[in-house]
Design a protein around this motif. Structure first.
Motif, mmCIF file in Angstrom:
data_model
loop_
_atom_site.group_PDB
_atom_site.id
_atom_site.type_symbol
_atom_site.label_atom_id
_atom_site.label_comp_id
_atom_site.label_asym_id
_atom_site.label_seq_id
_atom_site.Cartn_x
_atom_site.Cartn_y
_atom_site.Cartn_z
ATOM 1 N N ILE A 142 36.519 46.003 34.522
ATOM 2 C CA ILE A 142 36.703 45.322 33.231
ATOM 3 C C ILE A 142 37.834 45.965 32.453
ATOM 4 N N ARG A 143 37.898 47.270 32.471
ATOM 5 C CA ARG A 143 38.966 47.973 31.746
ATOM 6 C C ARG A 143 40.332 47.501 32.242
ATOM 7 N N ASP A 144 40.474 47.367 33.554
ATOM 8 C CA ASP A 144 41.751 46.893 34.114
ATOM 9 C C ASP A 144 42.048 45.464 33.673
ATOM 10 N N LEU A 145 41.004 44.623 33.610
ATOM 11 C CA LEU A 145 41.197 43.235 33.207
ATOM 12 C C LEU A 145 41.620 43.142 31.733
ATOM 13 N N VAL A 146 41.002 43.949 30.891
ATOM 14 C CA VAL A 146 41.359 43.958 29.467
ATOM 15 C C VAL A 146 42.795 44.448 29.297
ATOM 16 N N LEU A 149 39.953 36.183 30.294
ATOM 17 C CA LEU A 149 39.014 37.014 31.036
ATOM 18 C C LEU A 149 38.099 36.173 31.929
ATOM 19 N N ARG A 150 37.717 34.999 31.455
ATOM 20 C CA ARG A 150 36.855 34.115 32.262
ATOM 21 C C ARG A 150 37.542 33.697 33.555
ATOM 22 N N THR A 151 38.845 33.545 33.505
ATOM 23 C CA THR A 151 39.557 33.110 34.724
ATOM 24 C C THR A 151 39.413 34.137 35.847
ATOM 25 N N TYR A 152 39.229 35.389 35.494
ATOM 26 C CA TYR A 152 39.076 36.433 36.507
ATOM 27 C C TYR A 152 37.715 36.354 37.210
ATOM 28 N N PHE A 153 36.732 35.744 36.540
ATOM 29 C CA PHE A 153 35.379 35.690 37.100
ATOM 30 C C PHE A 153 35.035 34.345 37.729
ATOM 31 N N ASN A 154 35.904 33.362 37.610
ATOM 32 C CA ASN A 154 35.634 32.036 38.175
ATOM 33 C C ASN A 154 36.363 31.814 39.470
#
Length: 183
Positions: free
Chosen positions: A128-132, A178-183
């Motif tokens: 998550i830290r990397d995604l943020v 951020l949602r795009t990373y989880f879909n």
């Protein structure tokens, strides 16, 4: 060491001493009313240390604004209780107080859950830290203030000197990204 005698004056004597700004007035105020005023404050501000700070602010405000007290409008104690109550409410509503309590509650709850489940939260392991970090700087700043520091949208707007609509838009765009990373 000798015991200090508590000072006790009649209400009329105390009012006169306060109007004359006599030293004995502030001592009498403290001796006669500190426990009662602290009781009023402590019902609003639960933390003892903060309640004592508010009590001190109350006495300072009473001393500095005594010229506004009118004996015809009510008793001295009633006037002082209103000052104490209002200062306590102001303290509880202040941004610093709210953020302090939010952070403490979060820390207590996270620690409790970690102890119950014997886990340790490490966002770097989740990525998550990397995604943020991949977010635009203006989105990242708003996301950190809202989700990690407990600020409201209005507080973020004031802190960053950005219009409220812009704060909401940037936050929404950050969440969508951020949602795009989880879909």
């Amino acid at each position: 060491m000798t015991k200090k005698h508590k000072i006790s004056l009649s209400e009329e004597e105390l009012v006169l001493a306060l109007r004359n700004r006599d030293k004995i007035a502030i001592e009498a105020l403290y001796d006669m009313y500190s426990s009662s005023l602290l009781g009023v404050i402590a019902r609003i501000v639960v933390d003892t240390a903060i309640a004592e700070d508010v009590l001190q602010e109350t006495f300072i405000k009473i001393w500095n604004s005594f010229q506004s007290y009118n004996t015809e409008k009510g008793r001295l104690f009633t006037w002082m209780v209103n000052i104490a109550r209002n200062l306590a409410i102001d303290k509880v509503r202040s941004k610093d107080f709210k953020n302090q309590n939010k952070n403490q509650e979060l820390e207590i709850n996270v620690t409790f859950i970690d102890e119950q489940r014997n886990t340790v939260y490490k966002p770097e392991l989740l990525g998550i830290r990397d995604l943020v970090e991949k977010l635009k700087p203006e989105q990242k700043a708003i996301l950190e203030l809202v989700y990690f520091k407990g600020y409201t949208h209005v507080e973020v707007s004031e802190e960053l000197d950005v219009p409220l609509g812009t704060v909401k838009t940037r936050l929404r765009m950050a969440i969508i990204q951020l949602r795009t990373y989880f879909n």
